[in-house]
Design a protein around this motif. Structure first.
Motif, PDB file in Angstrom:
ATOM      1  N   TRP A 204      -1.817  -5.752  -2.504  1.00 31.64           N
ATOM      2  CA  TRP A 204      -2.323  -4.659  -3.083  1.00 31.64           C
ATOM      3  C   TRP A 204      -3.841  -4.428  -3.293  1.00 31.64           C
ATOM      4  O   TRP A 204      -4.277  -3.879  -3.098  1.00 31.64           O
ATOM      5  N   ASN A 205      -3.875  -5.848  -4.609  1.00 32.35           N
ATOM      6  CA  ASN A 205      -4.771  -6.248  -4.571  1.00 32.35           C
ATOM      7  C   ASN A 205      -6.521  -5.956  -3.248  1.00 32.35           C
ATOM      8  O   ASN A 205      -7.755  -5.394  -3.431  1.00 32.35           O
ATOM      9  N   GLU A 206      -6.149  -6.563  -2.103  1.00 34.14           N
ATOM     10  CA  GLU A 206      -7.218  -6.406  -1.343  1.00 34.14           C
ATOM     11  C   GLU A 206      -7.228  -4.926  -0.395  1.00 34.14           C
ATOM     12  O   GLU A 206      -8.143  -4.969  -0.119  1.00 34.14           O
ATOM     13  N   GLN A 208      -6.870  -2.438  -2.608  1.00 34.89           N
ATOM     14  CA  GLN A 208      -7.707  -1.621  -3.284  1.00 34.89           C
ATOM     15  C   GLN A 208      -9.150  -1.824  -3.059  1.00 34.89           C
ATOM     16  O   GLN A 208     -10.004  -1.452  -3.342  1.00 34.89           O
ATOM     17  N   SER A 209      -9.503  -3.292  -3.351  1.00 30.74           N
ATOM     18  CA  SER A 209     -10.980  -3.615  -3.233  1.00 30.74           C
ATOM     19  C   SER A 209     -11.640  -3.682  -1.630  1.00 30.74           C
ATOM     20  O   SER A 209     -12.594  -3.217  -2.129  1.00 30.74           O
ATOM     21  N   ARG A 210     -10.567  -3.328  -0.297  1.00 28.99           N
ATOM     22  CA  ARG A 210     -11.696  -3.291   0.180  1.00 28.99           C
ATOM     23  C   ARG A 210     -11.194  -1.587   0.967  1.00 28.99           C
ATOM     24  O   ARG A 210     -12.396  -1.323   1.861  1.00 28.99           O
ATOM     25  N   THR A 212     -10.327   1.115  -0.897  1.00 21.51           N
ATOM     26  CA  THR A 212     -10.384   2.111  -2.006  1.00 21.51           C
ATOM     27  C   THR A 212      -9.789   3.046  -1.670  1.00 21.51           C
ATOM     28  O   THR A 212     -10.004   4.346  -2.058  1.00 21.51           O
ATOM     29  N   GLN A 214      -8.362   5.124  -4.354  1.00 17.63           N
ATOM     30  CA  GLN A 214      -7.886   5.869  -5.532  1.00 17.63           C
ATOM     31  C   GLN A 214      -9.229   6.603  -4.735  1.00 17.63           C
ATOM     32  O   GLN A 214      -8.878   7.780  -5.377  1.00 17.63           O
ATOM     33  N   LYS A 215      -9.948   6.604  -3.963  1.00 14.50           N
ATOM     34  CA  LYS A 215     -11.220   7.879  -3.241  1.00 14.50           C
ATOM     35  C   LYS A 215     -10.619   8.790  -3.064  1.00 14.50           C
ATOM     36  O   LYS A 215     -10.639  10.143  -3.031  1.00 14.50           O
TER      37      LYS A 215
END
Ligand code: Z5A
Length: 225
Positions: A204-206, A208-210, A212, A214-215
């Protein structure tokens, strides 16, 4: 209103690395953000491709050799892309696919000895620009992966690929690790010897960071309304 194109995520790795489990867990997290997710798999994921899946995994195509199998996987992928993946991405859904082109490179190319130039040429024709935005390569020692695959299967028979010897699965693991190291822009290697929740958080971290997500929160629902 025209929907924003969705994102395409693939899971790769050897047997029992946890691809199916983590593909579902990731789908749930994305859906919780209001994103439509199409969870699919290869070979398969469309009516025609599921028929080809049966032919390949039953072992019926094995006598024709790995080059013929690579062509069958590509035919299944073509149908899967046209019937399932491309329409989903176009309407703004995120597609999560359990195995994709890297499996052909590793199983039929690196392990099966099919010319990688041929495999890449077929890939260019079939996939074109619809390459994955992110590929999550799951990594586990083969002994543990096979143990997990066997315990999930229970008393059912191993499929044509699971039944290969342990040296084969060790080579498989090395090939996936090398592939992830070579294409760090698209791939991320995740250790799945850790407890499932920890692995899911790492994935999930990967994502989210790669990518996004949320956008994209609620984009599908807005686009559909
Ligand atoms: N193939 C090919 O040769 N060329 C190609 O181009 C393509 C495919 C696309 C498809 O088989 C076969 O086709 C595949 C390659 C070939 N070879 N095989 N076999 P498949 O779809 O039937 O099988 P698979 O893709 O290998 O998946 P799998 O064996 O079903 O494993 P998995 O999806 O990676 O694992 P899982 O089902 O999520 O997890 C296995 C078990 O481990 C399960 O009970 C989980 O609850 C458990 N698990 C998962 N993670 C953990 C952690 N962290 N801790 C503890 N237990 C866990």
């Amino acid at each position: 209103m025209r929907a924003m194109r969705g994102r395409f995520i693939t899971f790769e790795g050897g047997e029992g690395t946890g691809k199916s489990s983590h593909a579902s867990l990731l789908a749930r997290r994305l859906e919780a953000l209001g994103i439509e997710v199409v969870l699919t798999r290869e070979p398969g994921g469309s009516t025609g491709a599921e028929i080809i899946r049966h032919v390949i995994l039953s072992g019926a195509a094995k006598p024709f050799g790995p080059a013929a199998e690579a062509i069958l996987f590509a035919a299944a992928r073509d149908d899967h892309l046209n019937q399932t993946i491309r329409p989903a991405l176009a309407r703004g859904a995120w597609v999560i696919c359990d195995r994709f082109t890297d499996s052909t490179v590793v199983y039929q190319g690196i392990l099966g000895g099919v010319d990688l130039n041929l495999i890449k040429a077929i890939e260019r024709i079939v996939v074109g620009d619809d390459k994955p935005d992110l590929t999550i390569v799951l990594d586990v020692p083969p002994e543990l992966g096979l143990q997990r695959a066997a315990s999930r299967r229970g008393t059912g028979a191993a499929d044509r690929f699971e039944a290969e010897a342990i040296q084969y699965h060790t080579k498989l693991r090395e090939a996936f690790r090398a592939l992830a190291a070579k294409d760090r822009g698209r791939c991320v290697l995740i250790d799945t010897t850790l407890p499932r929740e920890q692995v899911a958080d790492g994935i999930w971290n990967e994502v989210q960071s790669r990518l996004t997500p949320q956008k994209y929160r609620g984009t599908f629902r807005e686009a559909a309304s």
